[in-house]
Structure formats: C-alpha cells, structure tokens
Scaffold this motif. Sequence first.
Motif, PDB file in Angstrom:
ATOM      1  N   UNK A  99     -50.279 -14.260  -0.098  1.00  0.00           N
ATOM      2  CA  UNK A  99     -51.710 -14.014  -0.274  1.00  0.00           C
ATOM      3  C   UNK A  99     -52.052 -12.560   0.031  1.00  0.00           C
ATOM      4  N   UNK A 100     -51.422 -11.998   1.057  1.00  0.00           N
ATOM      5  CA  UNK A 100     -51.652 -10.580   1.373  1.00  0.00           C
ATOM      6  C   UNK A 100     -51.203  -9.693   0.224  1.00  0.00           C
ATOM      7  N   UNK A 101     -50.086 -10.029  -0.384  1.00  0.00           N
ATOM      8  CA  UNK A 101     -49.600  -9.244  -1.515  1.00  0.00           C
ATOM      9  C   UNK A 101     -50.582  -9.325  -2.687  1.00  0.00           C
ATOM     10  N   UNK A 102     -51.096 -10.519  -2.965  1.00  0.00           N
ATOM     11  CA  UNK A 102     -52.061 -10.678  -4.052  1.00  0.00           C
ATOM     12  C   UNK A 102     -53.289  -9.812  -3.806  1.00  0.00           C
ATOM     13  N   UNK A 103     -53.782  -9.805  -2.576  1.00  0.00           N
ATOM     14  CA  UNK A 103     -54.970  -9.004  -2.272  1.00  0.00           C
ATOM     15  C   UNK A 103     -54.698  -7.517  -2.471  1.00  0.00           C
ATOM     16  N   UNK A 104     -53.521  -7.073  -2.055  1.00  0.00           N
ATOM     17  CA  UNK A 104     -53.195  -5.654  -2.229  1.00  0.00           C
ATOM     18  C   UNK A 104     -53.101  -5.287  -3.707  1.00  0.00           C
ATOM     19  N   UNK A 105     -52.456  -6.128  -4.490  1.00  0.00           N
ATOM     20  CA  UNK A 105     -52.297  -5.812  -5.903  1.00  0.00           C
ATOM     21  C   UNK A 105     -53.632  -5.922  -6.642  1.00  0.00           C
ATOM     22  N   UNK A 106     -54.474  -6.873  -6.254  1.00  0.00           N
ATOM     23  CA  UNK A 106     -55.802  -6.944  -6.861  1.00  0.00           C
ATOM     24  C   UNK A 106     -56.583  -5.653  -6.612  1.00  0.00           C
ATOM     25  N   UNK A 107     -56.507  -5.160  -5.375  1.00  0.00           N
ATOM     26  CA  UNK A 107     -57.206  -3.915  -5.061  1.00  0.00           C
ATOM     27  C   UNK A 107     -56.635  -2.753  -5.868  1.00  0.00           C
ATOM     28  N   UNK A 108     -55.315  -2.713  -6.007  1.00  0.00           N
ATOM     29  CA  UNK A 108     -54.683  -1.647  -6.773  1.00  0.00           C
ATOM     30  C   UNK A 108     -55.058  -1.668  -8.235  1.00  0.00           C
TER      31      UNK A 108
END
Length: 498
Positions: A99-108
């Motif tokens: 989930x943390x990875x998804x949030x980072x990639x969404x922001x990117x």
Amino acid sequence: METLENSGNATGSAHDETGAGDGSGGPEAWNHPPRGRSRTVRRALIGAGAAVAGCAVLGGVLVLLPGEETPRAGALPGPAGRAAIAAAVGAPAALPDLTALIREREAGVREHPRDDGALAELGAAYVERGTRTARTADFPRAERALRDSLRARPNGNAAALDGLAALAVARGDWPGARAFGERARKLAPRRWSSYAYLVDAYQGLGNGKAAGKNLEKLTELASGTAVTLRTVAVYRDRGWREDAEAVLSDAVARAGTPAEQAALLARGGDLAWERGDAAGALRHFDAALGADPDSAAALAGRGRALTSLGRSSEALRAYRRAIELRPAPAYVLELGELYESLGMADAARTEYDALRQRGAGEVDVVVLGRLEADHGDAGAAVSRLRAEWKRAPSVGVADALGWALHRAGDDREALGYLRRATDRQKAGTVRVAGFMYHRGVVERELDLAGPARRHLGEALRINPAFSPLHAPRARAALDSLGEPDEGGPAQMWAPKRR
C-alpha cells in the motif's frame, strides 16, 4: 490519483497496443533476481492444472527507480522500498508495504503523468493488491495505469506488457495472459517474470506441455517464492507430490520474510490436505499463521483442515476471518457448504447469495459453476461452463462442466467430460478426490456399478473428508452399491442397487 481510481471495467485485449524493441538496457535490466541453488528434481515437465495466483504478481515488473527508496550504505529501505525489493526477487510483499508503494507511485504519476516506468509499476501494484485482497476494484485501475504506460512508451515496454499479463491471470483471462506474456517474452527474452505468467496462462488453458516448457526457462532465470509456487503447481499437476513437498520444504528453510514463509507453508498445507492428511495440513497452516497472522490463505486452509477433523466451530471462525481479510469466492463457497452441512440453511444461503450478487465478472467461472450446479440453476452453470471450456479447456473446467451436466440431467455427456478430468492420459497422474467422486456418482447413475465403486472408493481413499457435504454422500453412494458379486469384470456392467 483520481484518473486511475475512476477508470472503467473493460477487460484488456492483448491486441490493442503495439510494441517493439529488444527490451535491453534501462531499469528492465534490474529485474533478474540472483539465481539461487538449482532445484531440478525433474526437468521434463508436462503438467496441466490450475494456475498459481496471488503471490508475487509484481515480480519483475517493479524496480527501484533512481533516487526512490534507494537506501544509502547501512540504511534500511522504507515500506515502499521493501515492497519493490520483494517483487524484484519474486517474493510476496507485506500488504502495508504494498500500500505504501502504491501511494508513492500514485503521487509520482500525478506529478509526471507520462512516466511509463512509474505507471507500469503502479499498475502492477494494483494487480498485486487486488489479487491478494480480492478487491477487484483495483483491476480497472491497474488496466488504466498499464495502458497509459503503453501509450507513453508504445515500443519496447515489456514492463507494461508483463503487468497486463499479470492482470489477465488475476481475471482468469488465460488467452489474454498468453498473448501479453508472449509479447513481453519476445521483447525481453531474459525477463524472468514473463515466463511466470506464461506458466499460469498455459496451465489455465490446459496446455501442460507449454506450461512445463516455460517453467524450465523460468527456473533457469530466477528463484524465489513466485518460482517455487509455480514449480509446485506443475509438479502437483503431474502427480509428483513428494517432489513438490521437497521443493516447498527447501524453500521454507530459505524464506527471507514472514510473508514469504507464510505463503510457502500454506501451500504445503494445501498439499497435505489434498492427500487426506488433515492433521499435517493443520500443522502447516498454524505455522503459516505464526509467521503471518493475517494470511487469508492459511486461515481458509485452517478452516478446511478443521472441518475435516470435525472441529466445526473453530473452522467457522477461521473461514470468517479469512473472508474478512480476503473475500475470495472459493472461501465463500466453502463456508456456505460448511454451514449447509451443519444444518444452518439460512447462513448457507446468505453466503451463496453473496457470491451471486458479486456478478460473473468478479467470480471465477468454475466457482460460479460449482455454486449453481449444487445450489442453484444447473442449466445456467452448464451454459457458463461450456463457454469457458471453449475458451480454456483445462482439467478443472472439464470436471466442473461434467458435474453441471449431471446436475442438469445429462449423465451421458457428463461422463465424457469427467473422464477427461480423471483419465491419466488426459489429466495426468494427479488424483483429486472431488473429481473421482463426481465421476463415480455419474457412473452409478448410468448403472456402471464396477467403475462407480472403484472411483467412489478412490475418492474416499485420497481424502476421506474432502467435502463436508459430498464426502458423506460419497460414502452413502458407495454403500448403496454393496460388495461386488462374484464374476469378475462382468460385474462392472451390473445395474446399481437401489
């Protein structure tokens, strides 16, 4: 990321985008994990059966981007970095890390909406989360991100094609998974993850020879949990259970994370339960839950094993918790049948209705076929499963279609499909208790007493408690046939006793 969250539900087609290039260089070159010790118990793999899904779907798609979660010397990666590293080596990531990875990639992607690499990673992460949690709302988001990645980089984008192959596997779209996987393989022949999805695709299509060929290449290029589980699936489908268990045992000893260990132990529990060792299965599932208390697969397996051991109250609690974490259709059907076996008709109906309300697009066709054949409209089950047979003629579909035909009243056609699911020349050497039961019941209805007695008996020898509903019915059907009369093979054609 608003545009991804609100994407549509269209199923991906393997022919919508074009891609070319050699797939070499750049971040894709980082996607080959170190090769561990080679485990080649047998190399001539010609297996058929169900695909492995839900573990390390991101493998080979995610990479560490320069400057993102790259730990300095002596530093530990953060949650997103741990998820990316797990995927790169073919291991399941912890769900909070994912989930943390998804949030980072969404922001990117919000900041750089044409970043093809970040879009491919985001799409793959959505697939992984949707598969692991049974939250199918993640799948349209995944498709939107992956197709945006292809639009941003239409040539040489093996990462996006891999992600679309993973998405097709998650949706049970085996032709699509094959098409996307083959395109990714041609672009980047040394990219290990493409072969993983091709193993899944060809098993789903019932092509064991092609699945085995791709597994051979996969094991040459990679090791890790994703590879181990696919190896075990092929070995199991060929009836090489001891070899499958040996591979799992070795992999558990080398597992690097609790999530990895839990996935492997749960698969070992599945193998033990399938061969009728409910107590051994329970030990495996308990050990898996010791590593990861939120392993839905281990909880559902624990429910299955406890049911076999007659510990129904504990089994109900395990199933409910598993479904709370991951409402997989198979778990819901199993819980409903456990309720029905306990005389709790209203509770069973609630579970069956919950499956129907999810719709055919969100429930595996075989599971939906089993539901309708045994607890609803057998004719509708036949229609769905005929279409699935044309699309993906696997052993599991053959069994489900044969049983649905029986329930709809056509035993003669049913027997043809059930023979395909159980004959060694067509289905391999794997012996599944439920398949044998189905064949035995139909043979009994056709007055084939000898074969019926043989197959019903084999079902109960393989796993005496294979189903809380159907195992007692198997015993009753076998008892109704009585002992064979003296006279040898001629008795095979004697009428059943009523």
